[in-house]
Design an enzyme around this catalytic site. Structure first.
Site, PDB file in Angstrom:
ATOM      1  N   ASP A  11       0.865  -1.185   0.000  1.00 24.93           N
ATOM      2  CA  ASP A  11       0.000   0.000   0.000  1.00 24.93           C
ATOM      3  C   ASP A  11       0.901   1.234   0.000  1.00 24.93           C
ATOM      4  O   ASP A  11       2.127   1.117  -0.166  1.00 24.93           O
ATOM      5  CB  ASP A  11      -0.991  -0.036   1.178  1.00 24.93           C
ATOM      6  CG  ASP A  11      -0.330   0.193   2.535  1.00 24.93           C
ATOM      7  OD1 ASP A  11       0.920   0.273   2.597  1.00 24.93           O
ATOM      8  OD2 ASP A  11      -1.061   0.296   3.538  1.00 24.93           O
ATOM      9  N   CYS A  68       3.071  -3.235   4.087  1.00 22.64           N
ATOM     10  CA  CYS A  68       2.209  -2.111   4.480  1.00 22.64           C
ATOM     11  C   CYS A  68       2.906  -1.410   5.642  1.00 22.64           C
ATOM     12  O   CYS A  68       4.119  -1.571   5.810  1.00 22.64           O
ATOM     13  CB  CYS A  68       0.792  -2.579   4.822  1.00 22.64           C
ATOM     14  SG  CYS A  68       0.641  -3.643   6.261  1.00 22.64           S
ATOM     15  N   THR A  70       2.539  -1.768   9.016  1.00 24.04           N
ATOM     16  CA  THR A  70       2.916  -2.682  10.098  1.00 24.04           C
ATOM     17  C   THR A  70       3.151  -4.121   9.640  1.00 24.04           C
ATOM     18  O   THR A  70       3.706  -4.928  10.397  1.00 24.04           O
ATOM     19  CB  THR A  70       1.776  -2.761  11.137  1.00 24.04           C
ATOM     20  OG1 THR A  70       0.596  -3.228  10.454  1.00 24.04           O
ATOM     21  CG2 THR A  70       1.500  -1.406  11.770  1.00 24.04           C
ATOM     22  N   HIS A 101       8.122 -24.462   8.599  1.00 24.43           N
ATOM     23  CA  HIS A 101       7.081 -25.153   9.378  1.00 24.43           C
ATOM     24  C   HIS A 101       5.660 -24.882   8.899  1.00 24.43           C
ATOM     25  O   HIS A 101       4.784 -25.731   9.079  1.00 24.43           O
ATOM     26  CB  HIS A 101       7.173 -24.743  10.859  1.00 24.43           C
ATOM     27  CG  HIS A 101       8.372 -25.316  11.548  1.00 24.43           C
ATOM     28  ND1 HIS A 101       8.556 -25.237  12.903  1.00 24.43           N
ATOM     29  CD2 HIS A 101       9.458 -25.983  11.064  1.00 24.43           C
ATOM     30  CE1 HIS A 101       9.698 -25.832  13.243  1.00 24.43           C
ATOM     31  NE2 HIS A 101      10.273 -26.285  12.133  1.00 24.43           N
ATOM     32  N   HIS A 136       4.829 -31.298   9.963  1.00 25.37           N
ATOM     33  CA  HIS A 136       4.342 -29.950   9.634  1.00 25.37           C
ATOM     34  C   HIS A 136       3.294 -29.999   8.521  1.00 25.37           C
ATOM     35  O   HIS A 136       2.406 -29.151   8.463  1.00 25.37           O
ATOM     36  CB  HIS A 136       5.507 -29.046   9.252  1.00 25.37           C
ATOM     37  CG  HIS A 136       6.548 -28.965  10.329  1.00 25.37           C
ATOM     38  ND1 HIS A 136       6.286 -28.416  11.566  1.00 25.37           N
ATOM     39  CD2 HIS A 136       7.822 -29.425  10.370  1.00 25.37           C
ATOM     40  CE1 HIS A 136       7.369 -28.519  12.326  1.00 25.37           C
ATOM     41  NE2 HIS A 136       8.312 -29.131  11.624  1.00 25.37           N
TER      42      HIS A 136
HETATM   43  C1  RB5 Z   1      -1.831   2.800   6.517  1.00 24.49           C
HETATM   44  O1  RB5 Z   1      -1.789   4.005   7.209  1.00 24.49           O
HETATM   45  C2  RB5 Z   1      -1.670   1.648   7.492  1.00 24.49           C
HETATM   46  O2  RB5 Z   1      -2.803   1.537   8.273  1.00 24.49           O
HETATM   47  C3  RB5 Z   1      -1.412   0.370   6.738  1.00 24.49           C
HETATM   48  O3  RB5 Z   1      -0.276   0.515   5.959  1.00 24.49           O
HETATM   49  C4  RB5 Z   1      -1.149  -0.870   7.568  1.00 24.49           C
HETATM   50  O4  RB5 Z   1      -0.167  -0.627   8.525  1.00 24.49           O
HETATM   51  C5  RB5 Z   1      -2.308  -1.536   8.127  1.00 24.49           C
HETATM   52  O5  RB5 Z   1      -2.197  -2.583   8.773  1.00 24.49           O
END
Ligand code: RB5
Length: 155
Positions: A11, A68, A70, A101, A136
């Site tokens: 993203d 993304c 996180t 695994h 596994h």
């Molecule tokens: C975008 O701001 C953020 O929410 C997205 O990149 C991600 O971290 C969501 O899990």
């Protein structure tokens, strides 16, 4: 030897890291399919989780890397797609073991969690490890059974 091809998608939060990883993947000899996004304009990560995973399910790519902010949103979205086993990783041990695994086919990375150097180590560990099978395989089979249970109960 045949060239290995991986899909990569991100993203807006993961866009810059995706671009950096694409260069490193190409330098390491991988074929790379970029499933978007193509700028830092705000967008919705589930769209790109699906776009990247689709390349694996369609057989165009062997494995997928999703970036993304996180890594969590991408992994939550990707794990809703039947046939995808995704995990967000920020340490090399886990990035290796999700292949060994869990037979994971999608590695999710948080661009706001790890820097480019560690991200590349995660990708390298993921791509250089293979599923160990054995006990596994039974456990991964049970994951597939959960997916099928979800489908038959109309989820
Ligand atoms: C975008 O701001 C953020 O929410 C997205 O990149 C991600 O971290 C969501 O899990």
């Amino acid at each position: 030897m045949e060239k290995r091809t991986v899909a990569i998608a991100a993203d807006h939060a993961g866009y810059a890291l995706k671009e950096a990883l694409k260069v490193r993947l190409a330098e390491a000899g991988f074929g790379v399919i970029d499933a978007g996004t193509d700028s830092e304009a705000s967008c919705d990560y589930p769209v790109y989780a699906e776009a990247g995973c689709r390349k694996v399910l369609d057989g165009e790519a062997e494995l997928c890397i999703l970036v993304c902010g996180t890594g969590a949103g991408m992994s939550i979205a990707a794990n809703k797609i039947p046939g995808i086993r995704a995990a967000a990783c920020s340490d090399v041990f886990t990035a290796r073991h999700i292949r060994l695994h869990n037979d994971a086919n999608a590695l999710c990375i948080g661009a706001r969690v790890v820097g480019e150097g560690l991200a590349w180590e995660l990708v390298s560990a993921f791509l250089s490890s293979g599923f160990e099978g054995g006990k596994h395989a039974r456990r991964v089979g049970l994951i597939t059974a959960l997916e099928e249970k979800g489908r038959s109960s109309g989820q």
